[in-house]
Design an enzyme around this catalytic site. Structure first.
Site, mmCIF file in Angstrom:
data_model
loop_
_atom_site.group_PDB
_atom_site.id
_atom_site.type_symbol
_atom_site.label_atom_id
_atom_site.label_comp_id
_atom_site.label_asym_id
_atom_site.label_seq_id
_atom_site.Cartn_x
_atom_site.Cartn_y
_atom_site.Cartn_z
ATOM 1 C CG ASN A 212 -11.056 -121.010 106.587
ATOM 2 O OD1 ASN A 212 -11.947 -120.716 106.128
ATOM 3 N ND2 ASN A 212 -10.657 -120.845 108.158
ATOM 4 N N GLY B 104 -16.635 -115.183 107.906
ATOM 5 C CA GLY B 104 -15.526 -114.687 107.224
ATOM 6 C C GLY B 104 -14.897 -113.785 108.163
ATOM 7 C CB CYS C 199 -12.670 -119.575 112.445
ATOM 8 S SG CYS C 199 -13.785 -121.095 112.390
ATOM 9 C CD GLU D 280 -21.181 -119.286 112.710
ATOM 10 O OE1 GLU D 280 -20.445 -119.288 113.641
ATOM 11 O OE2 GLU D 280 -22.541 -119.812 113.066
HETATM 12 P P1 NAP Z 1 -13.089 -112.324 104.314
HETATM 13 O O1 NAP Z 1 -11.922 -111.636 103.570
HETATM 14 O O2 NAP Z 1 -13.995 -111.517 105.119
HETATM 15 O O3 NAP Z 1 -14.031 -112.759 103.025
HETATM 16 C C1 NAP Z 1 -14.971 -113.786 103.280
HETATM 17 C C2 NAP Z 1 -15.929 -113.499 102.064
HETATM 18 O O4 NAP Z 1 -16.656 -112.475 102.042
HETATM 19 C C3 NAP Z 1 -15.223 -113.623 100.551
HETATM 20 O O5 NAP Z 1 -16.189 -114.538 99.932
HETATM 21 C C4 NAP Z 1 -15.199 -112.358 100.267
HETATM 22 O O6 NAP Z 1 -15.201 -112.331 98.984
HETATM 23 C C5 NAP Z 1 -16.642 -111.730 100.978
HETATM 24 N N1 NAP Z 1 -16.693 -110.230 100.758
HETATM 25 C C6 NAP Z 1 -15.637 -109.497 101.099
HETATM 26 N N2 NAP Z 1 -16.004 -108.186 100.989
HETATM 27 C C7 NAP Z 1 -17.478 -108.369 101.252
HETATM 28 C C8 NAP Z 1 -18.661 -107.314 101.040
HETATM 29 N N3 NAP Z 1 -18.341 -105.928 101.140
HETATM 30 N N4 NAP Z 1 -19.855 -107.563 101.173
HETATM 31 C C9 NAP Z 1 -20.073 -109.155 100.804
HETATM 32 N N5 NAP Z 1 -19.072 -110.023 100.690
HETATM 33 C C10 NAP Z 1 -17.816 -109.646 100.925
HETATM 34 O O7 NAP Z 1 -12.535 -113.633 105.041
HETATM 35 P P2 NAP Z 1 -11.191 -114.601 104.460
HETATM 36 O O8 NAP Z 1 -10.001 -113.831 104.733
HETATM 37 O O9 NAP Z 1 -11.776 -115.274 103.327
HETATM 38 O O10 NAP Z 1 -11.428 -115.835 105.721
HETATM 39 C C11 NAP Z 1 -10.597 -115.453 106.700
HETATM 40 C C12 NAP Z 1 -11.762 -115.133 108.110
HETATM 41 O O11 NAP Z 1 -12.699 -116.012 108.041
HETATM 42 C C13 NAP Z 1 -10.809 -115.187 109.473
HETATM 43 O O12 NAP Z 1 -11.196 -113.985 110.204
HETATM 44 C C14 NAP Z 1 -11.588 -116.536 110.211
HETATM 45 O O13 NAP Z 1 -11.454 -116.637 111.428
HETATM 46 C C15 NAP Z 1 -13.071 -116.120 109.494
HETATM 47 N N6 NAP Z 1 -13.752 -117.555 109.649
HETATM 48 C C16 NAP Z 1 -14.607 -117.843 110.564
HETATM 49 C C17 NAP Z 1 -15.168 -119.104 110.597
HETATM 50 C C18 NAP Z 1 -16.593 -119.325 111.683
HETATM 51 O O14 NAP Z 1 -17.258 -120.276 111.589
HETATM 52 N N7 NAP Z 1 -16.601 -118.448 112.720
HETATM 53 C C19 NAP Z 1 -14.888 -119.980 109.911
HETATM 54 C C20 NAP Z 1 -13.921 -119.923 108.955
HETATM 55 C C21 NAP Z 1 -13.253 -118.637 108.964
HETATM 56 P P3 NAP Z 1 -13.926 -112.043 97.975
HETATM 57 O O15 NAP Z 1 -13.805 -113.446 97.053
HETATM 58 O O16 NAP Z 1 -13.787 -110.854 97.249
HETATM 59 O O17 NAP Z 1 -12.730 -112.202 99.044
#
Ligand code: NAP
Length: 471
Positions: free
Chosen positions: A150, A225, A279, A245
């Protein structure tokens, strides 16, 4: 685009198409790395440790400044890429790049301020013993950064830039939905640091991300994530240093004495910017019954003004969400809430990857749209009586990232600030406020550790104590 390992841009026969969520067209391809590539990146980052640790703080700072200047010069190009691959309206993508320039600048500044402290050791000995110590912050070694789609540039920089400022080497695994702008960023950084200091490996999280998380040769994982992935990573990291995060379900509380116009403006941008894929976006709006109707009338009126369209069009307010499966999930969450008794005040429809900004009244706490993070442009409204009930509702969540409160009553503001369980509480601002120097990171399921350059650097170093006794 190619991935970057050991200063070389590497392609593979196995490639993934990167799609524009606005029209489904292929923007570019990236290589799909395998485990061998991940291990090569880990080996290269380890071999490069001396080359950054031998740089002076001034040299590291200058390198970060140079990258900052180049990013600023190329900000339109990078913002356009973010718009294309994420579907983020250009007007918001350029804000992300401007913030990224600031993140780099802050990191360049902080690179010169990594201090230890002196420690009095006469607490342990007699007064005539001359015994004292100082601490030194030293790099961890290799930092693995895993990022979501995002904010593909600024969130990557919140990991890479403090890691470099603290003289670590880095391997980033960008999100496979939107890796291109991160690769451009890494291309810029690579020009100013020795080869192997900054690496980017494009591949799936379950394989490449997991290889970073489980490798004994990666000293820290900084992950942003979803909660589910974050929990999985912490189960796989086996005692490794972790910053997580994670997701949020942030409340916006509007009390009876609030400035309603300000609160509505905060709600519109907080709930619908980047199509709700933020997020710290406003995900639950908690309204005192005394002002609820007035707030809702204006909120619906202002939401109707938002323009959906091509993200590259500078007047577009809302683009598509990241892909069709995400859009279908959001549509289902909206429809389930309506089936269970919520009233649809505005929006609610899906068109391919577009979801209309949606306002739901008469929701209840057990509905998915309230209990979980929707990550789409959906604003559920919850009516309460007074500040105590508002705080109880805000805290009735497994998440605790940030919160926003609108009130002109000082004692209510302080009560909310003290009693809301969240990493940050914004008074007369939406939860979606973030400045890149502030400590940022959630409580409860929303994560552990803090980002914000100075705070991230603390977690990218280890502390060594050196004690001296006069003889
Ligand atoms: P996500 O599905 O958790 O993916 C995030 C990253 O993790 C991607 O690069 C993904 O790779 C990788 N990943 C997936 N499975 C993994 C594993 N088993 N081991 C290591 N890495 C792995 O999150 P998203 O859908 O991209 O993002 C949305 C989420 O992020 C929301 O919940 C949002 O609130 C949160 N977020 C939090 C913050 C904060 O600062 N607190 C900021 C922004 C977003 P792939 O390329 O394979 O998908």
């Amino acid at each position: 685009m190619k991935m970057l390992i050991n200063g070389e841009f590497i392609d593979k026969d196995d490639k993934q198409n990167i799609l524009n969520p606005y029209n489904g067209e292929i923007i570019d391809t990236v290589p799909i790395a395998n485990l061998g590539d991940a291990h090569y990146a880990i080996e290269s980052a380890n071999l490069a440790k001396d080359s950054i640790q031998n740089m002076s703080a001034k040299e590291v700072s200058n390198a970060l400044y140079s990258a900052c200047v180049e990013l600023e010069e190329r900000k339109d190009e990078i913002a356009e890429l973010i718009s294309l691959e994420v579907g983020k309206p250009y007007k918001h993508a350029i804000v992300e790049v401007n913030r990224s320039v600031e993140t780099l600048k802050l990191s360049a500044e902080e690179a010169k301020r990594i201090y230890g402290e002196t420690v009095p050791l006469d607490v342990a000995g007699s007064a005539d013993e001359k015994f004292y110590a100082f601490t030194k912050k030293i790099p961890l070694g290799v930092v693995g950064a895993i990022t979501p789609f995002n904010f593909p540039v600024n969130l990557a920089l919140h990991k890479i830039a403090p890691a470099l400022a603290a003289k670590n080497t880095v391997i980033i695994k960008p999100p496979m939905e939107a890796p291109i702008s991160t690769l451009k960023l890494v291309e810029i950084l690579n020009k100013y640091f020795p080869k192997g200091v900054v690496n980017a490996v494009t591949g799936y999280g379950s394989e490449i991300g997991d290889a970073l998380v489980t490798s004994p040769d990666v000293d820290k994982i900084s992950f942003t994530g979803s909660v589910a992935t974050g929990l999985f990573i912490s189960s796989r990291a086996r005692g490794k240093k972790l910053t997580l995060e994670l997701g949020g379900n942030d409340p916006l509380i509007v009390l009876e004495d609030a400035n309603i116009e300000d609160a509505v403006n905060a709600a519109v941008s907080g709930a619908f910017s980047n199509s709700g894929q933020v997020c710290i976006g406003v995900k639950r709006i908690i309204l005192d019954n005394k002002i609820a109707d007035e707030f809702i009338d204006l909120f619906v009126k202002e939401t109707k003004k938002l323009k959906l369209g091509n993200p590259l069009d500078k007047s577009t307010d809302l683009g598509p969400v990241i892909d069709e499966s995400a859009a279908i999930n959001i549509e289902e969450t909206i429809n389930n809430a309506i089936k269970d008794g919520a009233d649809l005040l505005y929006g609610g429809k899906r068109n391919n990857c577009f979801i209309e900004p949606t306002i739901l009244d008469n929701v209840n706490m057990s509905m998915d749209v309230v209990a979980n993070e929707t990550f789409g442009p959906v604003a559920p409204l919850i009516r309460v009586n007074g500040v105590d009930e508002a705080i109880n509702v805000a805290n009735d969540s497994k998440y605790g990232l940030q919160a926003g409160v609108f009130t002109n009553n000082l004692s209510n503001a302080l009560k909310c600030a003290e009693e809301i369980v969240a990493g940050g509480v914004m008074i007369n601002k939406a939860s979606s406020f973030r400045a890149d120097n502030m400590p940022f990171g959630g409580f409860k399921s929303s994560g552990m550790g803090k980002e914000g350059i100075k705070y991230a650097i603390e977690d990218m170093c280890k502390t060594k104590l050196i004690a001296f006794k006069h003889i």
